[in-house]
Every structure is written in structure tokens, then in C-alpha cells.
Design a protein around this motif. Structure first.
Motif, PDB file in Angstrom:
ATOM      1  N   GLY A 129      21.649 -20.320 -26.281  1.00 40.15           N
ATOM      2  CA  GLY A 129      21.053 -19.853 -25.043  1.00 40.15           C
ATOM      3  C   GLY A 129      20.646 -20.790 -24.202  1.00 40.15           C
ATOM      4  O   GLY A 129      19.947 -20.402 -23.037  1.00 40.15           O
ATOM      5  N   TYR A 130      20.891 -22.056 -24.605  1.00 37.99           N
ATOM      6  CA  TYR A 130      20.163 -23.353 -23.795  1.00 37.99           C
ATOM      7  C   TYR A 130      20.522 -23.323 -22.086  1.00 37.99           C
ATOM      8  O   TYR A 130      19.869 -23.471 -21.463  1.00 37.99           O
ATOM      9  CB  TYR A 130      20.634 -24.420 -24.402  1.00 37.99           C
ATOM     10  CG  TYR A 130      20.218 -25.717 -23.645  1.00 37.99           C
ATOM     11  CD1 TYR A 130      18.856 -26.056 -23.542  1.00 37.99           C
ATOM     12  CD2 TYR A 130      21.340 -26.603 -22.859  1.00 37.99           C
ATOM     13  CE1 TYR A 130      18.543 -27.425 -22.815  1.00 37.99           C
ATOM     14  CE2 TYR A 130      20.715 -27.542 -21.961  1.00 37.99           C
ATOM     15  CZ  TYR A 130      19.440 -28.087 -21.871  1.00 37.99           C
ATOM     16  OH  TYR A 130      19.026 -29.034 -21.072  1.00 37.99           O
ATOM     17  N   LYS A 131      21.930 -23.353 -22.058  1.00 40.94           N
ATOM     18  CA  LYS A 131      22.361 -23.296 -20.707  1.00 40.94           C
ATOM     19  C   LYS A 131      21.690 -22.063 -19.813  1.00 40.94           C
ATOM     20  O   LYS A 131      21.145 -22.047 -18.651  1.00 40.94           O
ATOM     21  CB  LYS A 131      23.758 -23.109 -20.266  1.00 40.94           C
ATOM     22  CG  LYS A 131      24.418 -24.361 -20.480  1.00 40.94           C
ATOM     23  CD  LYS A 131      25.690 -24.591 -20.116  1.00 40.94           C
ATOM     24  CE  LYS A 131      26.522 -25.813 -20.493  1.00 40.94           C
ATOM     25  NZ  LYS A 131      27.872 -25.999 -20.231  1.00 40.94           N
ATOM     26  N   PRO A 132      22.007 -20.683 -20.237  1.00 40.77           N
ATOM     27  CA  PRO A 132      21.341 -19.571 -19.575  1.00 40.77           C
ATOM     28  C   PRO A 132      19.710 -19.797 -19.160  1.00 40.77           C
ATOM     29  O   PRO A 132      19.223 -19.302 -18.143  1.00 40.77           O
ATOM     30  CB  PRO A 132      21.750 -18.310 -20.049  1.00 40.77           C
ATOM     31  CG  PRO A 132      22.275 -18.739 -21.411  1.00 40.77           C
ATOM     32  CD  PRO A 132      22.670 -20.113 -21.553  1.00 40.77           C
ATOM     33  N   VAL A 133      19.109 -19.936 -20.335  1.00 42.35           N
ATOM     34  CA  VAL A 133      17.446 -19.851 -20.228  1.00 42.35           C
ATOM     35  C   VAL A 133      17.399 -21.183 -19.051  1.00 42.35           C
ATOM     36  O   VAL A 133      16.207 -20.991 -18.409  1.00 42.35           O
ATOM     37  CB  VAL A 133      17.179 -20.012 -21.744  1.00 42.35           C
ATOM     38  CG1 VAL A 133      15.546 -20.602 -21.791  1.00 42.35           C
ATOM     39  CG2 VAL A 133      17.231 -19.000 -22.355  1.00 42.35           C
ATOM     40  N   SER A 134      18.012 -22.175 -19.368  1.00 44.02           N
ATOM     41  CA  SER A 134      17.653 -23.533 -18.569  1.00 44.02           C
ATOM     42  C   SER A 134      17.957 -23.100 -17.102  1.00 44.02           C
ATOM     43  O   SER A 134      17.474 -23.349 -16.131  1.00 44.02           O
ATOM     44  CB  SER A 134      18.487 -24.683 -18.796  1.00 44.02           C
ATOM     45  OG  SER A 134      18.228 -24.825 -20.199  1.00 44.02           O
TER      46      SER A 134
END
Length: 189
Positions: A129-134
Motif C-alpha cells: 500500500g506504499y504508493k496509494p498511502v503516499s
């Protein structure tokens, strides 16, 4: 000190410094092949940040969390006057009522103020989920810097309730990046 070198006879050479030290950087460029003009381009990605503390949610807040009430209940963390504080929770945030219906809430900020909250709820593995959370984090920070929604779907300021938002990169378009950098330069601290 970091050394990076390209010895190939190509038009472009590039290097990446994976964990750069903070502060000023100086680069020496030596031509390996050819003649004529050349250009050195340095790009830094990311938002300077530090861990300023954590807090326990006050009693009486039930899930899904009302993001506005959480921000009201948060006691301030140590920060400078112009600092923006982004809280991260793994708990679900309550959907918001919009004129067009309800919208999932992955983050909330008070436009032009100093704090925002985002959630990683729905991502069991933050690596995945790194990209969407970022992207949601950058979106909420953009609102703190007084950026409005953008029409460019590649930009993190694109409306987050659209189906394509989470698939995008956590980056600003040129216009939003320049406007946010201007806000940062004008800050007092």
C-alpha cells in the motif's frame, strides 16, 4: 562522499544516490566522451520529515473514526510555527457526505492549516500500500499548503474519490509542485 560514474559512450549518464545525507551537495562533472555543452541535472524526491511524536486516541471515539473529531481531539505535538503535521492511523476513517453522495475517506486536512490525518486501513501490508498511502499523504499535505484539486489525473491533487487515484504515483504535476515549493519558500521556519 558518494562516487558515481558512467564510462559508456552514450548520450546520457546517470547515477542514483540511494541514501543521501542531508545538507548541501557539490558535484564534480568530468566529460568522459565527446565535446560540446552538457547539463547536470539533480533531482531530489520526498518531503523533509521527522517523527514528532504519537498520541493515543481519546476515549469515546468509535470506528470508523470521524477524521475532523480526531484532529480536534489531538493535542499538539512539538513543531515550528509553519510546520505541517501529518498523522497516520491504521484505523478506518468515516465516509464523508458530499452533495453527490458518500465518499470513502482515506485522509482529511483543514485547508491552509497545520494538521492532517491519513489512514493505511485496507492495506494489510504497507509495502503493497506504499504508493496509494503516499499519494493520499501528499494530497493532504497539498491541502495544508493551500493547493486545490487538480484536473491532471497524474497529480496527487487529483480528486481522491476517483477510481484511478490510488493507482497513480505519489507526485505533483508541475503547477502544483511549483505552487507548493513557493509556499515552502515563503514559510517563516
Amino acid at each position: 562522499t558518494a562516487a558515481c560514474r558512467s564510462t559508456e559512450p552514450t548520450t546520457y549518464g546517470a547515477c542514483e544516490i540511494a541514501d543521501p545525507a542531508p545538507g548541501a551537495w557539490y558535484a564534480t562533472v568530468q566529460r568522459a566522451f565527446g565535446d560540446g555543452e552538457y547539463q547536470l541535472t539533480a533531482t531530489a524526491f520526498g518531503v523533509g520529515s521527522e517523527h514528532s511524536g504519537q498520541f493515543e486516541l481519546p476515549a469515546g471515539l468509535s470506528e470508523p473514526l470521524d477524521a475532523e473529531k480526531v484532529l480536534d481531539a489531538v493535542k499538539g505535538v512539538r513543531a515550528y510555527k509553519d510546520d505541517k503535521v501529518l498523522y497516520l492511523t491504521s484505523r478506518k476513517l468515516k465516509e464523508r457526505e458530499l452533495p453527490s453522495g458518500t465518499a470513502p475517506t482515506n485522509g482529511f486536512s483543514r485547508f491552509g492549516k497545520d494538521k492532517a490525518i491519513i489512514t493505511s486501513h485496507g492495506y494489510k501490508d504497507l509495502e503493497v500500500g506504499y504508493k496509494p498511502v503516499s499519494r493520499h499523504a501528499l494530497h493532504q499535505l497539498g491541502h495544508l499548503w493551500e493547493l486545490h484539486h487538480c484536473l491532471d489525473p497524474r497529480c496527487s491533487m487529483y480528486p481522491p474519490w476517483t477510481p484511478s487515484f490510488a493507482a497513480g504515483e505519489p507526485t505533483f504535476c508541475t503547477f502544483c509542485r511549483e505552487k507548493s515549493e513557493q509556499k515552502i519558500r515563503l514559510a517563516k521556519s
